[in-house]
Motif scaffolding. Structure first.
Motif, mmCIF file in Angstrom:
data_model
loop_
_atom_site.group_PDB
_atom_site.id
_atom_site.type_symbol
_atom_site.label_atom_id
_atom_site.label_comp_id
_atom_site.label_asym_id
_atom_site.label_seq_id
_atom_site.Cartn_x
_atom_site.Cartn_y
_atom_site.Cartn_z
ATOM 1 N N ARG A 26 0.862 -1.224 0.129
ATOM 2 C CA ARG A 26 0.079 0.095 0.010
ATOM 3 C C ARG A 26 1.074 1.274 -0.006
ATOM 4 N NH1 ARG A 26 -4.743 1.192 4.575
ATOM 5 N NH2 ARG A 26 -5.960 2.511 3.287
ATOM 6 N N SER A 65 -9.252 -7.454 1.727
ATOM 7 C CA SER A 65 -9.350 -7.182 3.081
ATOM 8 C C SER A 65 -10.110 -5.582 3.123
ATOM 9 C CB SER A 65 -8.165 -6.945 3.585
ATOM 10 O OG SER A 65 -8.060 -6.224 4.995
ATOM 11 N N MET A 67 -9.072 -3.600 5.193
ATOM 12 C CA MET A 67 -8.208 -2.876 5.969
ATOM 13 C C MET A 67 -8.602 -2.550 7.335
ATOM 14 S SD MET A 67 -5.465 -2.820 3.712
ATOM 15 C CE MET A 67 -5.320 -3.223 2.088
ATOM 16 N N GLY A 71 -4.664 -4.739 6.400
ATOM 17 C CA GLY A 71 -4.382 -5.690 5.479
ATOM 18 C C GLY A 71 -4.470 -7.192 6.100
ATOM 19 N N ASP A 81 -6.570 -8.353 -3.474
ATOM 20 C CA ASP A 81 -7.596 -7.123 -3.201
ATOM 21 C C ASP A 81 -7.515 -6.193 -4.332
ATOM 22 O OD1 ASP A 81 -8.256 -4.456 -2.196
ATOM 23 O OD2 ASP A 81 -8.355 -5.288 -0.166
#
Length: 540
Positions: A26, A65, A67, A71, A81
């Motif tokens: 991310r 996910s 989040m 994750g 994802d």
């Protein structure tokens, strides 16, 4: 004192001395312009990772996910994802990495699932005592009308480890266990259905070419029968390494799980590796996780958290090597991860105040110390740039559940997860080229710490890492370690065979050296002495 072992074919397995780079996807690189890193961003930057001189990369969870915990609350262990890409992107990443000579490890997150996982939704819809609920820990509460949690266990993120459900008719129902956030219900590993499904998860990713697994929350995965209450003195949130003899942590049952996984992995062609996130009280407990029929390696959190002190560090190294010697497993060293305060900040703290200049100097020396030790090493993205923890993120930007669960007493781990700076003089520093702002704000002071800026600076942290990792290939499989001198002199001095001598000065004054080193963590003194908080290598 010296530490060594016989070199055999097994000793030369790639993972025994590998340098592995952790990618938190991310925050690594944004390939589609939405402000969040993704697999396309990773693919585009793979040449950068290969150019560091590492052998492999570990990708933090890429699964679907919500989040709720960055994750680590997974709804499907066999997919990607959508914010990161597709399963086809993951397969392309594996192919591209392998073509560059990089192996790829992925996270295995199976102590718990997301509360939105189909299994947990089925469990909530099912009756108490049903097979669907047997995959998790559902229990009746204690006290009048079951209004108290089933045990006194706490969450590592703060608060109770139990959350009460609501039945379909709106009345209070059973409680479920979550070692971490309420959005992460713990799986019950005594359920054969859980064990068999995870066998399938392992095979799914092995068949797609992954080279190993980092095992999340390895110490939490088994619970004793009856779920007994814990000693109240052990109930300290967010410090599970202090949970020695705690019934929800590091119990003997975890080892049966790992033996099962080892059989699955050993049955698959290739040379895949596992590394455990096992936060336990001492090296002796850690060594249990890497017995010959269990996991291959385990992170050394004692080293990661050690103070900048020669006596402490030498003791940690000695204890680690001594505890692992009976099993023959290699040590695994790291200075940080996506869960830890970055070393520039941690090592620069004195009297509650952080000195980034001091911290960066010590972090450079600590990197050479770490890379010189026998075994494998992990590098967390951004440490090779000398990034510090971002400690002034605005409260509205914080996303870590630790911040929420502790009512703001702990700010959590967002400060080490800020997106990387690649180029330019202002945020987003090349992390994204789209309209979306980075999902966590980047400091305005990072212009000198971008990959672009450091690439052209021979004295940068980035180029220090590149040179150290290049030189490390020449001695990394050298067996053993032999100390010289006494740590009370505040100097660490050791050899790896005839191919490396490492000297680290942790004292307040310069120390003599036998001659010009091959590599310094900082420029040396005019008189050739080793300055304070500096490391030197002699590579033969």
């Amino acid at each position: 004192m010296s530490w060594g072992w016989d070199v055999s074919t097994q000793d030369l397995a790639w993972w025994r001395h590998a340098a592995i780079y952790e990618i938190y996807p991310r925050s690594f690189a944004d390939g589609n312009g939405d402000g969040e890193g993704d697999l396309r961003g990773v693919i585009d930057r793979l040449p950068y990772v290969a150019g560091l001189g590492v052998d492999a990369l570990w990708i933090a969870p890429w699964y679907p996910s919500p989040m709720a915990d960055g994750g680590y609350d997974v709804t499907d262990h066999r997919d990607i994802d959508p914010r990161f890409g597709t399963l086809a992107d993951a397969e392309e990443l594996l192919d591209r990495a392998h073509a560059l000579g990089l192996r790829v490890l992925v996270d295995l997150v199976v102590n718990h699932t997301s509360e939105q996982h189909p299994w947990f939704r089925q469990a909530l819809a099912a009756a108490p005592g049903s097979p669907a609920r047997a995959r998790y820990f559902f229990r009746d509460g204690r006290g009048p009308e079951g209004g108290e949690p089933p045990t006194n266990w706490i969450s590592a993120f703060g608060g109770s480890a139990w959350t009460r459900t609501t039945d379909p008719d709106g009345s209070p129902g059973q409680w479920y266990l979550h070692t971490f956030a309420p959005e992460q219900p713990d799986l019950d590993w005594s359920s054969p259905r859980v064990a068999e499904d995870v066998d399938g998860v392992l095979r799914f990713w092995l068949d797609r070419g992954v080279d190993g697994f980092r095992v999340d929350a390895a110490s939490a995965m088994a619970k004793p029968a009856g779920l007994p209450d814990a000693d109240p003195a052990l109930q300290v949130a967010w410090t599970p390494r202090e949970w020695a003899d705690h019934p929800q942590w590091d119990t003997d049952g975890v080892h049966d799980i790992f033996r099962r996984w080892r059989r699955v992995i050993d049955d698959h062609p290739g040379e895949q590796v596992t590394v455990a996130e096992a936060v336990v009280k001492d090296p002796e407990r850690l060594a249990r996780y890497v017995r010959p029929d269990e996991l291959h390696t385990a992170f050394n959190f004692t080293f990661m958290h050690a103070s900048w002190d020669a006596t402490v560090l030498r003791s940690v190294v000695d204890d680690t090597l001594a505890s692992l010697a009976p099993s023959g497993a290699p040590a695994t060293w790291a200075l940080s991860s996506h869960d830890e305060v970055r070393p520039v900040t941690r090592l620069g703290r004195t009297g509650g105040i952080t000195d980034p200049v001091l911290g960066r100097r010590r972090a450079r020396a600590a990197a050479l110390l770490t890379f010189a030790l026998p075994g494998g090493v992990y590098v967390y993205q951004g440490d090779e740039l000398g990034l510090a923890e971002v400690e002034d993120l605005p409260e509205h930007a914080l996303q870590d559940p630790v911040y929420r669960r502790t009512a703001g007493r702990a700010r959590g781990r967002d400060g080490c997860r800020v997106p990387l700076p690649w180029s330019g003089h202002h945020p987003p520093y090349g992390f994204t080229d789209g309209p979306g702002a980075p999902w966590l704000p980047q400091p305005a002071t990072w212009s000198d710490l971008t990959v672009e800026a450091e690439d052209g600076d021979p004295g940068s942290v980035l180029n220090l890492y590149r040179e150290a990792l290049r030189l490390r290939r020449g001695f990394r499989d050298e067996p053993g370690l032999v100390w010289a001198g006494d740590p009370s002199d505040r100097v660490l001095d050791f050899r790896r065979g005839d191919r490396l001598r490492c000297v680290v000065n942790l004292g307040p004054t310069p120390v003599d050296l036998p001659g010009p080193p091959t590599l310094w963590s900082e420029p040396g003194s005019p008189d050739g002495r080793l300055p304070t908080d500096t490391a030197a290598w002699y590579v033969g």
